[in-house]
Scaffold this active site. Structure first.
Site, short mmCIF file in Angstrom:
data_model
loop_
_atom_site.label_atom_id
_atom_site.label_comp_id
_atom_site.label_asym_id
_atom_site.label_seq_id
_atom_site.Cartn_x
_atom_site.Cartn_y
_atom_site.Cartn_z
N GLU A 97 10.70 -4.58 4.48
CA GLU A 97 10.71 -5.96 4.03
C GLU A 97 10.40 -6.19 2.40
O GLU A 97 11.12 -6.64 1.89
CB GLU A 97 9.62 -6.77 4.75
CG GLU A 97 10.16 -7.01 6.19
CD GLU A 97 9.52 -5.90 7.27
OE1 GLU A 97 8.95 -4.84 6.64
OE2 GLU A 97 9.15 -6.29 8.56
N GLU B 179 -4.26 -6.99 15.12
CA GLU B 179 -3.71 -5.59 14.67
C GLU B 179 -5.07 -4.42 14.69
O GLU B 179 -4.60 -3.41 14.84
CB GLU B 179 -2.98 -5.67 13.29
CG GLU B 179 -2.11 -4.65 12.81
CD GLU B 179 -1.38 -4.56 11.58
OE1 GLU B 179 -2.15 -4.38 10.42
OE2 GLU B 179 -0.24 -4.96 11.69
N LYS C 93 0.84 -1.12 -0.13
CA LYS C 93 0.06 0.12 0.01
C LYS C 93 0.85 1.21 -0.07
O LYS C 93 0.60 2.21 -0.73
CB LYS C 93 -0.77 -0.18 1.32
CG LYS C 93 -1.71 1.05 1.35
CD LYS C 93 -2.79 0.85 2.62
CE LYS C 93 -3.58 2.20 2.60
NZ LYS C 93 -4.24 2.55 3.94
N LYS D 190 9.61 -0.73 14.09
CA LYS D 190 10.10 -0.43 12.90
C LYS D 190 11.25 0.65 12.92
O LYS D 190 12.25 0.49 12.30
CB LYS D 190 9.12 0.14 11.84
CG LYS D 190 8.06 -1.02 11.37
CD LYS D 190 7.14 0.02 10.37
CE LYS D 190 6.01 -0.90 10.15
NZ LYS D 190 4.93 0.02 9.22
N GLY E 41 -4.91 -2.11 5.15
CA GLY E 41 -3.96 -3.05 4.65
C GLY E 41 -4.61 -4.49 4.96
O GLY E 41 -4.57 -5.33 4.14
N ARG E 42 -4.93 -4.75 6.28
CA ARG E 42 -5.53 -5.84 6.77
C ARG E 42 -6.94 -6.17 6.26
O ARG E 42 -7.53 -7.20 6.28
CB ARG E 42 -5.49 -6.07 8.30
CG ARG E 42 -6.03 -5.13 9.10
CD ARG E 42 -5.74 -5.30 10.67
NE ARG E 42 -6.04 -4.04 11.19
CZ ARG E 42 -5.41 -2.91 11.42
NH1 ARG E 42 -4.35 -2.80 10.58
NH2 ARG E 42 -5.87 -1.92 12.23
N HIS F 41 -4.34 -33.51 17.77
CA HIS F 41 -3.29 -34.32 18.01
C HIS F 41 -2.11 -33.38 18.62
O HIS F 41 -0.93 -34.05 18.55
CB HIS F 41 -2.62 -35.37 17.04
CG HIS F 41 -3.92 -36.23 16.56
ND1 HIS F 41 -3.88 -37.54 17.18
CD2 HIS F 41 -4.81 -35.98 15.76
CE1 HIS F 41 -4.94 -38.13 16.60
NE2 HIS F 41 -5.59 -37.20 15.66
O1 F6P Z 1 2.48 -4.22 9.86
C1 F6P Z 1 2.21 -2.79 9.64
C2 F6P Z 1 1.43 -2.63 8.16
O2 F6P Z 1 1.28 -1.48 8.02
C3 F6P Z 1 0.11 -3.46 7.95
O3 F6P Z 1 -0.81 -2.96 8.53
C4 F6P Z 1 0.26 -3.52 6.60
O4 F6P Z 1 -0.76 -4.60 6.08
C5 F6P Z 1 1.81 -4.11 6.42
O5 F6P Z 1 2.39 -3.31 7.37
C6 F6P Z 1 2.15 -3.96 4.84
O6 F6P Z 1 1.90 -2.45 4.57
P1 F6P Z 1 2.28 -2.06 3.09
O7 F6P Z 1 1.09 -2.84 2.26
O8 F6P Z 1 2.18 -0.55 3.08
O9 F6P Z 1 3.61 -2.57 2.55
#
Ligand code: F6P
Length: 544
Positions: A217, A359, A211, A510, A273-274, A390
């Site tokens: 990452e 979250e 987003k 972060k 995002g979620r 199990h």
């Molecule tokens: O973990 C924090 C967060 O902002 C989430 O809410 C989101 O889904 C994820 O990082 C990834 O964010 P982006 O889509 O901006 O890379």
């Protein structure tokens, strides 16, 4: 429009009444409740939009439901649902609207945001995604060498990964088996290395899903993907256009990365995002199952949205699920909820729900800025049945924690082989029954167990569960299930007076990680952390 804050939760009559009622019902056993009402299994069940929820194995009676509904009324739940679905900026800490429900609105619907109907924009992106999927599957879109695309690698994390990977797994039965889909999320290089080691770069398309297009990452993995592709193909930057597309709200950063914004599928500030698996973030899902089935999934989401918006609170699936979670969390002191899908295709559903639930409602400050004096989101966890049986079910049956369970079962298997499905289903029904009814000392002794051993073999029972029994797992059903939990989470957030749509809690780590990266890359940069962190960094430096 400003949101009027309700009275502090624990000061409300509805809350106090629930507290008093809890004192009455807390020692009642589910055995008693079932014995008192032979129709209980039907009384406390609800069928809507094709999902059947049996919530009779909960530690509730009719009064509990009525008091919980009063709590929801006192919280102004109906008004809050309307506020969300009509584009009010209910995410006040980020000054944003929350309109994921517009992502699945039919083409002819109207959803106004800041004086504009957003539905045509939503469908324009869906149409662009559909055309793109067609060009990939027809072989019309080719890679740099002219080879058709056979491998899709979604690079994203959090909401830009968990929804897509969960949906891909869930809908694998409906997927195009000619395409190989992989998901890279972790900044651990192993994730990228293992996901790509057997892929031919000439036939590989990377979807960079972010987003913000700034997430550490994802950007690290995206750069690694670009280097991997260009080096392996011996190509220059011009090859990027044929092998990279972006899913983002940030056109500027997408262009800065080198992806042509024509190959970008956009969404909007008002999609969290979620809550984004049904937006452009779902491109990998659409590639896997095709545009028509993707739209069927959106139709399922929409049906649940309509149900949530219009059904009375006491006959509303997400409202009931959400209120039951509040009941166990705040009155019984339950700290976790287990989600136990009896379908192998839903193996990533619990992981997906962890972000959605925790979250969203893992908060301790109300919208008004006050520290809460009650518990908020439980910890969600789970594994597909019967594997969990199990492993950790021992604790659910005989441990010291009260763990409400959500069982998700299907009447029909997508892979009917012999009597597998009856055995699977027998297990899910048996687990709910065993948890609720247990087994008394007398019953154990009557089976011939010795006095010494009897106590170990007693099951107290009275352990609550919901069972969702659904016809079969289809794209539309997946949409309904996800929307069910999205709205259950919103219901909980409204009661708890928190904002389910921000996630400030992920920021501190972060920021600190950004500071530590150069400290790890230097042999002697001065360290000003606590003594534990300093020592760990020094030790890492000396070992690496
Ligand atoms: O973990 C924090 C967060 O902002 C989430 O809410 C989101 O889904 C994820 O990082 C990834 O964010 P982006 O889509 O901006 O890379």
């Amino acid at each position: 429009m400003a949101t009027t804050m309700p009275q502090s939760l624990t000061a409300q009559d509805a809350w106090k009444n629930l507290n008093a009622h809890y004192e009455q019902i807390k020692s009642k056993h589910l055995r008693e409740l079932f014995a008192a009402d032979p129709q209980r299994g039907q009384t406390f069940s609800l069928e809507a939009v094709g999902l059947y929820l049996d919530y009779s194995k909960n530690r509730i009676d009719a009064e509990t439901v009525s008091l919980l509904v009063k709590l929801a009324e006192a919280a102004g739940l109906k008004e809050r649902i309307e506020a969300m679905m009509t584009g009010e900026k209910i995410n006040t800490t980020e000054d944003r609207a929350v309109l994921h429900t517009a992502l699945r609105a039919p083409r002819d619907a109207t959803v106004q945001f800041e004086g504009q109907n957003v539905v045509p924009d939503v469908h324009a992106v869906l149409d662009k995604m559909s055309a793109f999927c067609d060009s990939i599957t027809s072989g019309q879109w080719t890679g740099h060498t002219g080879a058709p695309i056979r491998n899709i690698v979604n690079v994203g994390i959090g909401g830009s990964d968990l929804g897509p990977v969960m949906a891909y797994e869930a809908l694998r039965h409906y997927s195009n088996r000619d395409l190989t889909l992989r998901f890279v999320s972790n900044v651990d290089g192993t994730d990228f290395a293992e996901a790509t080691r057997d892929l031919d770069p000439a036939e590989t398309l990377f979807i960079i899903a972010s987003k913000t297009f700034t997430t550490q990452e994802t950007m690290t993995n995206a750069h690694t993907a670009r280097t991997w592709l260009l080096e392996k193909l011996g190509a220059d930057d011009s090859a990027v256009a044929k092998h990279f597309v972006a899913l983002s709200t940030n056109a500027e950063q997408v262009a800065a990365f080198g992806i042509d914004t024509d190959n970008m599928f956009g969404f909007w500030d008002w999609v969290g995002g979620r809550y984004s698996m049904d937006s452009a973030i779902g491109l990998s899902t659409m590639l896997a199952i095709g545009p028509d089935q993707f739209r069927e999934m959106l139709g399922g989401f929409h049906e649940m949205d309509q149900h949530y918006r219009t059904a009375p609170l006491e006959a509303n699936l997400p409202v009931l699920l959400g209120l039951l979670t509040v009941w166990y969390t705040d009155f019984f002191g339950s700290q976790t909820t287990a989600v136990l899908p009896y379908d192998q295709y839903l193996n990533r559903f619990p992981a997906y729900l962890q972000q959605l639930t925790m979250e969203s409602n893992g908060k301790s400050v109300t919208l008004a800025g006050d520290r809460v004096d009650y518990d908020t989101s439980p910890i969600y966890w789970g594994e597909p049945g019967t594997n969990g049986q199990h492993s950790f079910y021992q604790l659910i049956h005989q441990g010291t924690h009260l763990i409400p369970c959500d069982f998700i079962a299907f009447a029909k298997s997508l892979n009917p082989i012999g009597d597998h499905h009856d055995k699977l289903s027998a297990n899910v029904f048996a687990q709910g029954e065993a948890l609720a009814m247990g087994k008394t000392r007398e019953e154990v002794l009557a089976e011939g167990t010795s006095e010494e051993l009897a106590q170990h073999r007693v099951f107290e029972g009275n352990r609550p569960s919901n069972t969702l029994l659904i016809d079969s797992l289809t794209p539309a059903v997946l949409g309904k299930l996800v929307a069910l939990y999205e709205h259950s989470v919103f219901t909980q957030g409204v009661i708890w007076q928190v904002n389910p749509f921000d996630q400030w809690g992920v920021e501190l780590g972060k920021v600190l990680a950004k500071k530590i990266v150069p400290e790890l890359q230097s042999a002697d940069a001065p360290l000003d952390h606590d003594s534990s962190t300093n020592t760990l960094i020094q030790r890492y430096r000396s070992l690496k």
